[in-house]
Motif scaffolding. Structure first.
Motif, PDB file in Angstrom:
ATOM      1  N   VAL A 177     -25.905   6.901  -5.324  1.00 20.84           N
ATOM      2  CA  VAL A 177     -25.355   5.723  -4.639  1.00 20.84           C
ATOM      3  C   VAL A 177     -23.891   5.938  -4.260  1.00 20.84           C
ATOM      4  CG1 VAL A 177     -26.827   4.092  -5.929  1.00 20.84           C
ATOM      5  CG2 VAL A 177     -24.542   4.605  -6.758  1.00 20.84           C
ATOM      6  N   SER A 178     -23.410   5.068  -3.403  1.00 21.27           N
ATOM      7  CA  SER A 178     -21.977   4.981  -3.175  1.00 21.27           C
ATOM      8  C   SER A 178     -21.587   3.522  -3.220  1.00 21.27           C
ATOM      9  CB  SER A 178     -21.596   5.571  -1.815  1.00 21.27           C
ATOM     10  OG  SER A 178     -20.271   5.180  -1.498  1.00 21.27           O
ATOM     11  N   ALA A 179     -20.738   3.197  -4.175  1.00 23.82           N
ATOM     12  CA  ALA A 179     -20.277   1.812  -4.275  1.00 23.82           C
ATOM     13  C   ALA A 179     -19.319   1.510  -3.126  1.00 23.82           C
ATOM     14  CB  ALA A 179     -19.588   1.586  -5.614  1.00 23.82           C
ATOM     15  N   ARG A 180     -18.823   2.571  -2.480  1.00 26.51           N
ATOM     16  CA  ARG A 180     -17.890   2.370  -1.364  1.00 26.51           C
ATOM     17  C   ARG A 180     -18.655   2.044  -0.079  1.00 26.51           C
ATOM     18  NH1 ARG A 180     -12.623   5.743  -1.258  1.00 26.51           N
ATOM     19  NH2 ARG A 180     -12.285   4.156  -2.858  1.00 26.51           N
ATOM     20  N   THR A 181     -19.656   2.868   0.267  1.00 31.42           N
ATOM     21  CA  THR A 181     -20.391   2.643   1.521  1.00 31.42           C
ATOM     22  C   THR A 181     -21.647   1.802   1.323  1.00 31.42           C
ATOM     23  OG1 THR A 181     -21.826   4.577   1.299  1.00 31.42           O
ATOM     24  CG2 THR A 181     -19.654   4.939   2.275  1.00 31.42           C
ATOM     25  N   GLY A 182     -22.075   1.677   0.096  1.00 35.96           N
ATOM     26  CA  GLY A 182     -23.289   0.899  -0.168  1.00 35.96           C
ATOM     27  C   GLY A 182     -24.558   1.732  -0.088  1.00 35.96           C
ATOM     28  N   PRO A 192     -34.193   0.748 -21.669  1.00 34.22           N
ATOM     29  CA  PRO A 192     -34.440   1.774 -20.655  1.00 34.22           C
ATOM     30  C   PRO A 192     -33.219   1.990 -19.761  1.00 34.22           C
ATOM     31  CG  PRO A 192     -35.800  -0.182 -20.264  1.00 34.22           C
ATOM     32  CD  PRO A 192     -35.110  -0.384 -21.570  1.00 34.22           C
ATOM     33  N   MET A 193     -33.034   3.248 -19.373  1.00 37.46           N
ATOM     34  CA  MET A 193     -31.858   3.601 -18.583  1.00 37.46           C
ATOM     35  C   MET A 193     -32.235   3.994 -17.169  1.00 37.46           C
ATOM     36  SD  MET A 193     -29.564   6.118 -20.907  1.00 37.46           S
ATOM     37  CE  MET A 193     -30.870   6.860 -21.828  1.00 37.46           C
ATOM     38  N   ILE A 194     -31.355   3.668 -16.250  1.00 32.60           N
ATOM     39  CA  ILE A 194     -31.448   4.210 -14.900  1.00 32.60           C
ATOM     40  C   ILE A 194     -30.083   4.836 -14.635  1.00 32.60           C
ATOM     41  CG2 ILE A 194     -31.599   3.641 -12.442  1.00 32.60           C
ATOM     42  CD1 ILE A 194     -33.406   1.300 -13.172  1.00 32.60           C
ATOM     43  N   VAL A 195     -30.066   6.071 -14.142  1.00 35.70           N
ATOM     44  CA  VAL A 195     -28.782   6.697 -13.851  1.00 35.70           C
ATOM     45  C   VAL A 195     -28.433   6.480 -12.385  1.00 35.70           C
ATOM     46  CG1 VAL A 195     -27.581   8.904 -13.613  1.00 35.70           C
ATOM     47  CG2 VAL A 195     -28.883   8.412 -15.688  1.00 35.70           C
ATOM     48  N   ALA A 196     -27.233   5.954 -12.139  1.00 43.32           N
ATOM     49  CA  ALA A 196     -26.738   5.842 -10.777  1.00 43.32           C
ATOM     50  C   ALA A 196     -25.663   6.907 -10.596  1.00 43.32           C
ATOM     51  CB  ALA A 196     -26.161   4.451 -10.528  1.00 43.32           C
ATOM     52  N   ILE A 197     -25.949   7.895  -9.755  1.00 41.34           N
ATOM     53  CA  ILE A 197     -24.927   8.912  -9.477  1.00 41.34           C
ATOM     54  C   ILE A 197     -24.074   8.345  -8.352  1.00 41.34           C
ATOM     55  CG2 ILE A 197     -24.464  11.270  -8.739  1.00 41.34           C
ATOM     56  CD1 ILE A 197     -27.063  12.140  -9.910  1.00 41.34           C
ATOM     57  N   ASN A 198     -22.848   7.993  -8.691  1.00 37.73           N
ATOM     58  CA  ASN A 198     -21.977   7.267  -7.749  1.00 37.73           C
ATOM     59  C   ASN A 198     -21.036   8.213  -6.999  1.00 37.73           C
ATOM     60  OD1 ASN A 198     -20.880   4.968  -6.518  1.00 37.73           O
ATOM     61  ND2 ASN A 198     -19.293   4.792  -8.100  1.00 37.73           N
ATOM     62  N   LYS A 199     -20.411   7.674  -5.989  1.00 37.35           N
ATOM     63  CA  LYS A 199     -19.404   8.367  -5.174  1.00 37.35           C
ATOM     64  C   LYS A 199     -20.018   9.514  -4.377  1.00 37.35           C
ATOM     65  CE  LYS A 199     -15.705   7.247  -8.459  1.00 37.35           C
ATOM     66  NZ  LYS A 199     -14.358   7.514  -8.922  1.00 37.35           N
ATOM     67  N   ILE A 200     -21.268   9.369  -3.946  1.00 38.43           N
ATOM     68  CA  ILE A 200     -21.887  10.451  -3.185  1.00 38.43           C
ATOM     69  C   ILE A 200     -21.284  10.581  -1.787  1.00 38.43           C
ATOM     70  CG2 ILE A 200     -24.113  10.571  -4.394  1.00 38.43           C
ATOM     71  CD1 ILE A 200     -25.206   8.814  -2.051  1.00 38.43           C
ATOM     72  N   LEU A 247     -31.353   1.442  -5.713  1.00 36.83           N
ATOM     73  CA  LEU A 247     -31.057   1.177  -7.115  1.00 36.83           C
ATOM     74  C   LEU A 247     -31.658  -0.170  -7.529  1.00 36.83           C
ATOM     75  CD1 LEU A 247     -29.539   1.947  -9.743  1.00 36.83           C
ATOM     76  CD2 LEU A 247     -27.549   0.742  -8.821  1.00 36.83           C
ATOM     77  N   LEU A 248     -31.458  -1.182  -6.680  1.00 34.19           N
ATOM     78  CA  LEU A 248     -31.990  -2.506  -6.994  1.00 34.19           C
ATOM     79  C   LEU A 248     -33.506  -2.469  -7.071  1.00 34.19           C
ATOM     80  CD1 LEU A 248     -29.634  -4.655  -4.741  1.00 34.19           C
ATOM     81  CD2 LEU A 248     -29.489  -4.335  -7.218  1.00 34.19           C
ATOM     82  N   GLU A 249     -34.095  -1.687  -6.174  1.00 32.47           N
ATOM     83  CA  GLU A 249     -35.552  -1.576  -6.174  1.00 32.47           C
ATOM     84  C   GLU A 249     -36.047  -0.927  -7.474  1.00 32.47           C
ATOM     85  OE1 GLU A 249     -39.085  -0.478  -3.133  1.00 32.47           O
ATOM     86  OE2 GLU A 249     -37.183  -1.346  -2.552  1.00 32.47           O
ATOM     87  N   TYR A 250     -35.325   0.094  -7.928  1.00 32.51           N
ATOM     88  CA  TYR A 250     -35.710   0.753  -9.175  1.00 32.51           C
ATOM     89  C   TYR A 250     -35.524  -0.178 -10.369  1.00 32.51           C
ATOM     90  CZ  TYR A 250     -36.913   5.394  -7.585  1.00 32.51           C
ATOM     91  OH  TYR A 250     -37.555   6.448  -7.009  1.00 32.51           O
ATOM     92  N   ILE A 251     -34.528  -1.031 -10.286  1.00 29.46           N
ATOM     93  CA  ILE A 251     -34.335  -2.001 -11.374  1.00 29.46           C
ATOM     94  C   ILE A 251     -35.560  -2.919 -11.439  1.00 29.46           C
ATOM     95  CG2 ILE A 251     -32.974  -3.988 -12.149  1.00 29.46           C
ATOM     96  CD1 ILE A 251     -30.501  -2.570 -10.927  1.00 29.46           C
TER      97      ILE A 251
END
Ligand code: GDP
Length: 544
Positions: free
Chosen positions: A288-293, A247-255, A299-303
């Protein structure tokens, strides 16, 4: 008004599994817990729960963020009241109803359904399992295990940054404090429990493991940069996750970027038949933003939610089995291998067998570098004791003592020699080539072409070649030369790689040869089609 299944479950204070069981009992169709249900159904469910004595409107939902939960595996709350055997024998269907088959990409757990629209309280998992396996009562007691997650996506879309952010914020202090050495995996502690991340991002690592027959990841996070949207390796990553049925979850990063355009990413995904929840599909998409968190907590909750649906379980008391995540030589310590425990428990002193080698565990450390004496399911551990470096993806089993380990190794060596000899003696029989008579045969293909136009044209032609007896499964179609990842994907699925107006680089060809994968290149489209026809007929001559 309409409500999502998981929201309703939360509202009335039952777990998602229970909710799906109730829906199945009512014969309500849904794709996943993200699907919405009608108001009437909601009322009905509340009534059922009230009758059962569960206070459907009650206040046990007061805390939407259950931080109180202890990290780690919590024993599952009894999913369904144990059915009374007398009522049970009615008509259990071992298979999920067609409408509830796991959809591609994001699987719904195969919730057992009962045909009779009996009160949901009297139907459920246990009866079905009793039908299949007489020892089933034990099955329910197998505890949950933590999910193992892999992160894939296009280069520079932020896979490493996302892993770094999670490691920095979610790995226990003692571990984050020191310089955590790279061991191929780490464990994050979240309010919903432990999540194990594979620390080598990218689909090559994922498929390298799969190519050796092992499946390590339970969930794939596809990272897509919001300012770049879908790129070639994004599509590859998606194809790899789909091929593995993970199963996949898409994380749209750099928002956080001004030029971020998450809506475009969602529209582009829809073009690939991956429809985000908000558009009525069942793909979970988390900005998500890996920069600001920002969004990482979601995302973790969806996992965790996805893991719950997948109903991941493993028995710490069962027979040990695991997979090598990574192996290396340390100048001081010697050979170090990271083993992912999949079943059972690993102890210092155990004998481990990998392929045709074995070793005795002299020492074990967790992913934070702490010494441990034993490790249960979904735990990555670094093991000292192998004499030479095992490769990622190799399966690991344990043996009682050195004698048993050596016997197993000898038996494997014998089997390999026999198989090699047999391969020389016998060509493939027709049945091996064509599959048993009367079954639908699938021709797995990977397509590579010079332009998007050619790719689409080929896909169109291939679609028309399908028949009742032969299904053509294009596992991945992309622009440009075939990659090493394509070869690995092809080798796991026994696919042929067909190229139009592109050719494979020497290195890729070499790997293909070693894995027995055929790469065929054509400049004339009709020649390519002829080859497809041969594959369909099963008469393609193996090239030696
Ligand atoms: P990978 O190749 O997918 O592992 O990508 P990296 O994690 O190396 O990130 C590529 C670049 O994007 C780096 O310069 C990061 O600093 C940057 N980056 C990653 N995530 C974000 C984000 O959420 N916001 C912004 N603004 N930049 C990011």
């Amino acid at each position: 008004s309409k409500i999502r299944i998981y929201s309703l479950a939360k509202e009335v204070g039952v777990d998602n599994h229970r909710m799906l069981e109730i829906l199945d009992g009512l014969g309500v169709q849904y794709k996943s817990v993200s699907s919405t249900i009608e108001e009437d159904t909601v009322e009905l469910i509340k009534q059922i729960l009230a009758e059962e004595g569960t206070d459907a409107t009650g206040g046990q939902v007061s805390d939407p963020t259950p931080d109180t939960e202890v990290a780690g595996e919590t024993p599952e709350p009894a999913a369904a009241p144990q059915p009374t055997p007398a009522v049970q024998t009615a008509a259990p269907t071992p298979e999920p109803a067609p409408g509830q088959m796991p959809s591609e990409g994001r699987a719904v757990p195969p919730t057992p359904t009962a045909t009779a629209p009996a009160s949901p309280a009297t139907q459920g998992a246990a009866a079905t399992q009793v039908e299949e396996r007489p020892t089933a009562p034990a099955e329910r007691e197998v505890p949950h295990r933590a999910p193992v997650v892999t992160i894939m996506g296009h280069v520079d879309h932020g896979k490493t940054s996302l892993l770094d952010y999670i490691r920095k914020t979610k790995v226990a202090a003692k571990e984050a404090g020191g310089i955590t050495q790279h061991v191929g995996a780490f464990e994050a502690q979240t309010s919903k429990g432990r999540i194990v991340f594979i620390d080598t991002p990218g689909h090559e690592a994922f498929t390298t493991i799969r190519a050796r027959g092992a499946n390590v990841a339970d969930i794939a996070i596809i990272v897509i940069a919001a300012d770049d949207s879908l790129m070639p390796q994004t599509r590859e990553a998606i194809a790899h996750a789909q091929a593995a049925k993970v199963p996949m979850i898409v994380a749209i990063n750099k928002i956080d970027l001004a030029q971020a355009d998450p809506e475009r990413v969602k529209t582009d995904l829809t073009q690939l038949n991956l429809v985000p929840e908000e558009y009525g599909g069942d793909l979970v998409v988390v900005p998500v933003s890996a920069r600001t968190g920002e969004g990482v907590e979601d995302l973790l909750e969806y996992i965790s939610l996805t893991a719950e649906l997948e109903d991941l379980r493993a028995d710490p008391k069962g027979t040990f089995s695991g997979v090598i995540i990574e192996g290396k030589v340390d100048k001081q310590a010697g050979v170090l291998a990271t083993v992912m425990v999949q079943e059972g428990t690993l102890h210092i002193g155990d004998f481990l067998v990998v392929g045709e080698r074995y070793g005795k565990i002299k020492a074990m450390t967790d992913t934070g570098g702490g010494r441990i004496k034993e490790a249960g399911p979904s735990t990555p551990v670094q093991v000292l004791g192998f004499s030479d470096v095992p490769e990622s993806g190799e399966k690991v089993v344990s043996a009682k003592n050195e004698h048993a380990a050596r016997e197993l190794v000898d038996a494997r060596a014998g089997q390999r020699r026999d198989a090699e000899n047999a391969r020389v003696r016998n060509r493939l029989t027709l049945e091996e080539m064509m599959g048993p008579v009367g079954t639908v045969r699938t021709v797995n293909l990977i397509l590579r072409a010079d332009t998007q136009g050619s790719v689409e044209a080929l896909q169109g032609i291939l679609a028309r070649k399908e028949s009742e007896d032969v299904k053509i499964n294009v596992m991945f179609a992309g622009i440009g030369s075939p990659s090493e990842a394509d070869v690995l994907l092809a080798s796991t699925a026994e696919a042929t790689i067909l190229c139009f107006s592109v050719t494979a680089a020497g290195g890729v060809k070499k790997i293909a040869d070693s894995k027995g994968v055929e790469i065929k290149s054509y400049r004339i489209i009709y020649e390519l089609i002829d080859e497809v026809d041969r594959l369909i007929k099963g008469t393609s001559e193996p090239v030696f």
